[in-house]
Design a protein around this motif. Structure first.
Motif, mmCIF file in Angstrom:
data_model
loop_
_atom_site.group_PDB
_atom_site.id
_atom_site.type_symbol
_atom_site.label_atom_id
_atom_site.label_comp_id
_atom_site.label_asym_id
_atom_site.label_seq_id
_atom_site.Cartn_x
_atom_site.Cartn_y
_atom_site.Cartn_z
ATOM 1 N N UNK A 196 52.758 44.148 46.064
ATOM 2 C CA UNK A 196 51.688 43.954 45.423
ATOM 3 C C UNK A 196 51.192 45.179 44.548
ATOM 4 N N UNK A 253 53.128 47.725 43.802
ATOM 5 C CA UNK A 253 54.244 47.794 42.385
ATOM 6 C C UNK A 253 53.849 46.958 41.482
ATOM 7 N N UNK A 254 53.539 45.444 41.553
ATOM 8 C CA UNK A 254 53.248 44.651 40.503
ATOM 9 C C UNK A 254 51.908 45.198 39.613
ATOM 10 N N UNK A 255 50.859 45.718 40.579
ATOM 11 C CA UNK A 255 49.594 45.947 40.007
ATOM 12 C C UNK A 255 49.701 47.189 39.056
ATOM 13 N N UNK A 297 51.630 46.058 35.809
ATOM 14 C CA UNK A 297 50.302 45.311 35.310
ATOM 15 C C UNK A 297 49.232 46.175 34.744
ATOM 16 N N UNK A 325 39.134 44.622 30.911
ATOM 17 C CA UNK A 325 40.477 44.015 30.907
ATOM 18 C C UNK A 325 40.943 44.039 32.396
ATOM 19 N N UNK A 337 39.404 41.677 34.401
ATOM 20 C CA UNK A 337 39.639 40.368 34.246
ATOM 21 C C UNK A 337 40.987 40.296 35.203
ATOM 22 N N UNK A 338 41.830 41.275 34.981
ATOM 23 C CA UNK A 338 42.909 41.229 35.917
ATOM 24 C C UNK A 338 42.936 41.050 37.183
ATOM 25 N N UNK A 358 40.277 39.887 38.834
ATOM 26 C CA UNK A 358 39.607 38.439 38.919
ATOM 27 C C UNK A 358 40.823 37.256 39.021
ATOM 28 N N UNK A 359 41.708 37.655 38.172
ATOM 29 C CA UNK A 359 42.884 36.756 38.012
ATOM 30 C C UNK A 359 43.856 36.838 39.309
ATOM 31 N N UNK A 360 44.032 37.937 39.929
ATOM 32 C CA UNK A 360 44.997 38.130 41.070
ATOM 33 C C UNK A 360 44.350 38.112 42.495
ATOM 34 N N UNK A 366 41.975 36.378 43.981
ATOM 35 C CA UNK A 366 41.842 35.257 44.825
ATOM 36 C C UNK A 366 42.887 34.580 45.696
ATOM 37 N N UNK A 367 44.366 35.256 44.977
ATOM 38 C CA UNK A 367 45.457 34.794 45.721
ATOM 39 C C UNK A 367 46.064 35.753 46.713
#
Lengths: 213, 213
Positions: B146, B148-150, B153, B173, B176-177, B179-181, B183-184
């Motif tokens: 996670x 690494x991905x962030x 991103x 931005x 918002x990123x 807020x997108x990731x 919750x999961x």
């Protein structure tokens, strides 16, 4: 007709050669001589198609936005996911695609030619807008903002991945990115039926190779 | 002691000047002359601190990994979010940070100096590992993957944002990123109490400026 086809093929060879040289050396350090050498064709034939390095760079960027391989799916979201997965699969295999990213992150080349990111954002926005109209997306999702974030995230994941000493597989990384973001954007009934698996891209490419043969 | 402080300040002026020149012209096109000109100090004083352009680039990259401004929070995840938001706030204001990204995405500079992405990934992994031990993260979350991905991103969202004709605010931005990731990745009770608002970064910086004055 045969002449026209040959011209298209020659043009393609020069674009491929230019992409490889841009990709390896960057735009500034790339020379026409190196591109000719890579293409293995004559200077006259190059100048018939492209009058300058600038024009070659524009040609490379023009080819780089492609949803080749994406076919109509039950869910529009699946087409959006497929586009991103296929691109992740193709990028390490196709210099035209990696050169396009290299030209986009190079501030000097970017100043001259712009980037293709706005085009990617538009394509994603269109798919997500249609997905939303069909009820595939949760109500709070803004198609344009989401498309923009994911184009950015995709690009950065690619850059960080390729810079690592032992790079993880890009398709697996993009698949993990979708697993992280989709649950908060997609309605549950659709989410369960989306295929974001890293194997999907290779499978699609193989099916199309079989269909084309 | 006064002499030592002056040396630290001089070193800092040269790093700032080098960062600005790298940021504007790229590593290859940057010259020692331009850096001296920007710093407004003597060549002798430069060579007392840095013997080459390479060393200046290494110095810039060394300064670029910073969690300055992040203070202990009830949730470790909040510290992770704060780090990313503060960096988004500071980047357009601090050439040292933007130069570091420019050096990392430039393949030639990257070949010479590497990138700082691995360090960012380590810092994020540590915070997420501690968050997971405290029960803030959902069981399926892999801290290293996670992080690494962030990091990827975040970087790509910055690149795409700054390339736009009318760039959206980077902090908004990145907010918002998250807020997108989030919750999961985050357990519901913690999620509801995390502050990912775009105003948070400016507020933290102002509070610290007041505390320091």
């Amino acid at each position: 007709m045969a002449r026209q086809q040959r011209a298209i093929r020659t043009r393609r060879i020069f674009l491929q050669a230019a992409a490889e040289v841009f990709d390896e050396h960057g735009y500034d350090a790339a020379t026409i001589a190196a591109i000719l050498d890579r293409a293995g064709l004559t200077r006259g034939s190059l100048y018939f198609h492209f009058t300058s390095k600038e024009e070659l760079a524009r040609g490379v960027l023009q080819e780089a936005v492609t949803s080749d391989g994406v076919t109509p799916q039950t869910f529009k979201l699946q087409e959006w996911v497929d586009m991103a997965l296929l691109l992740a699969y193709r990028l390490p295999r196709e210099p035209l695609l990696s050169a396009s990213i290299r030209l986009s992150v190079d501030p000097r080349a970017r100043g001259l030619f712009g980037t293709r990111w706005p085009d990617w954002i538009v394509i994603g926005t269109e798919l997500l807008t249609e997905a939303k109209e069909r009820g595939e997306l949760l109500p709070h999702v803004d198609p344009e903002a989401t498309s923009r974030l994911v184009v950015g995230a995709w690009t950065g994941v690619q850059l960080v991945t390729e810079s690592m000493a032992e790079p993880p597989d890009l398709v697996a990384e993009i698949s993990a990115l979708f697993e992280l973001i989709l649950p908060n954007a997609v309605v549950p009934g659709v989410l369960a039926r989306l295929d974001t698996s890293p194997h999907r891209a290779a499978r699609i490419m193989e099916q199309q190779a079989v269909a084309a043969s």
